[in-house]
Write an enzyme that holds these catalytic residues in place. Structure first.
Site, mmCIF file in Angstrom:
data_model
loop_
_atom_site.group_PDB
_atom_site.id
_atom_site.type_symbol
_atom_site.label_atom_id
_atom_site.label_comp_id
_atom_site.label_asym_id
_atom_site.label_seq_id
_atom_site.Cartn_x
_atom_site.Cartn_y
_atom_site.Cartn_z
ATOM 1 C CG PHE A 10 -21.840 21.373 12.926
ATOM 2 C CD1 PHE A 10 -22.129 21.808 11.641
ATOM 3 C CD2 PHE A 10 -21.679 22.323 13.923
ATOM 4 C CE1 PHE A 10 -22.248 23.169 11.353
ATOM 5 C CE2 PHE A 10 -21.791 23.680 13.654
ATOM 6 C CZ PHE A 10 -22.086 24.104 12.359
ATOM 7 C CG ASP A 11 -23.023 13.690 10.896
ATOM 8 O OD1 ASP A 11 -22.713 12.855 11.765
ATOM 9 O OD2 ASP A 11 -22.926 13.477 9.669
ATOM 10 C CG LEU A 12 -16.697 13.865 12.349
ATOM 11 C CD1 LEU A 12 -16.068 15.235 12.156
ATOM 12 C CD2 LEU A 12 -15.974 13.086 13.442
ATOM 13 C CG ASP A 13 -17.764 10.091 9.836
ATOM 14 O OD1 ASP A 13 -16.718 10.755 9.940
ATOM 15 O OD2 ASP A 13 -17.934 8.988 10.384
ATOM 16 C CB ILE A 166 -26.016 20.915 10.531
ATOM 17 C CG1 ILE A 166 -26.683 22.262 10.861
ATOM 18 C CG2 ILE A 166 -25.549 20.892 9.072
ATOM 19 C CD1 ILE A 166 -25.753 23.455 10.771
#
Length: 229
Positions: A10-13, A166
């Site tokens: 997963f990406d964060l921002d 993602i």
């Protein structure tokens, strides 16, 4: 039942959390140091997602040297207050719990420095869902998304065929493609559908529940659900 793609990155921002307030205010703070001002803070939304130094050069018009200074000014405010001017995308804690219960291994791959990503996820009590939280280094190295994704794969001995990335921006999709990883672009972040499709996203998810549906279909061997090609 074993799955081919059991590792979810997963990406964060803009994917796990909405960092708009903190990032745009910190960018504004940094740009003001160079006497650069904007009419409205929403003009700084494009800074959300890409590597910060790159954005200060390409979007802010700063020289590479001044962009390094701008990153330091940004972090000055970010450390003090900006990182927690943030909120979890609704539905994500439930999605992460579901995926963990289903036996998926979860990871974070972000261009944000690892130390900040870890603090943010701990603050929102999401850190325990992830086997490994990986971001950039404070010295600016490993800031490209492809480098971050590859580091997650290498450190955890994951083959690209076993992973899904993602994210909400083209950098997430381009990085995934560069590593040979399937990708899901999400529309609730800061990249448009056109941006994600043009970058080559394999799947598009309009909401958090659709991420779950796409992963479930892939897990069952159905790669057509949400497919963009």
């Amino acid at each position: 039942m074993s799955r081919q793609k059991e590792n979810i990155l997963f990406d964060l921002d803009g994917t796990l959390t909405d960092p708009k307030e903190g990032i745009t205010k910190c960018v504004e703070y940094a740009l003001n140091k160079f006497d650069i001002h904007v009419d409205h803070i929403d003009q700084l939304i494009p800074y959300i997602g890409p590597p910060l130094h790159e954005s200060f050069v390409e979007l802010g018009g700063l020289s590479p040297e001044n962009a390094l200074l701008a990153v330091e000014y940004y972090r000055e405010r970010f450390r003090a207050v900006g990182m927690f001017e943030n909120s979890v995308i609704p539905g994500f804690p439930e999605l992460l719990q579901y995926l963990q219960d289903e036996g998926y291994s979860l990871y974070v791959a972000t261009s944000k420095p690892t130390v900040f990503a870890e603090q943010i996820l701990k603050h929102f009590e999401l850190d325990h869902y992830f086997k490994h939280i990986v971001g950039s280094n404070l010295d600016g190295t490993r800031s490209k998304k492809q480098e971050v994704i590859q580091f997650v794969l290498d450190e955890n001995q994951i083959s690209p065929e076993q992973a899904i990335m993602i994210g909400d921006r083209e950098h997430d999709i381009i990085g995934a493609i560069g590593c040979g990883v399937e990708s899901i672009g999400v529309l609730f972040g800061y990249g448009s559908e056109q941006e994600l499709r043009s970058a080559g996203a394999d799947h598009i998810a309009a909401g958090v529940e659709e991420i779950r549906n796409i992963i479930s279909h892939i897990g069952n061997g159905d790669y057509s659900y949400g497919y963009t090609k």
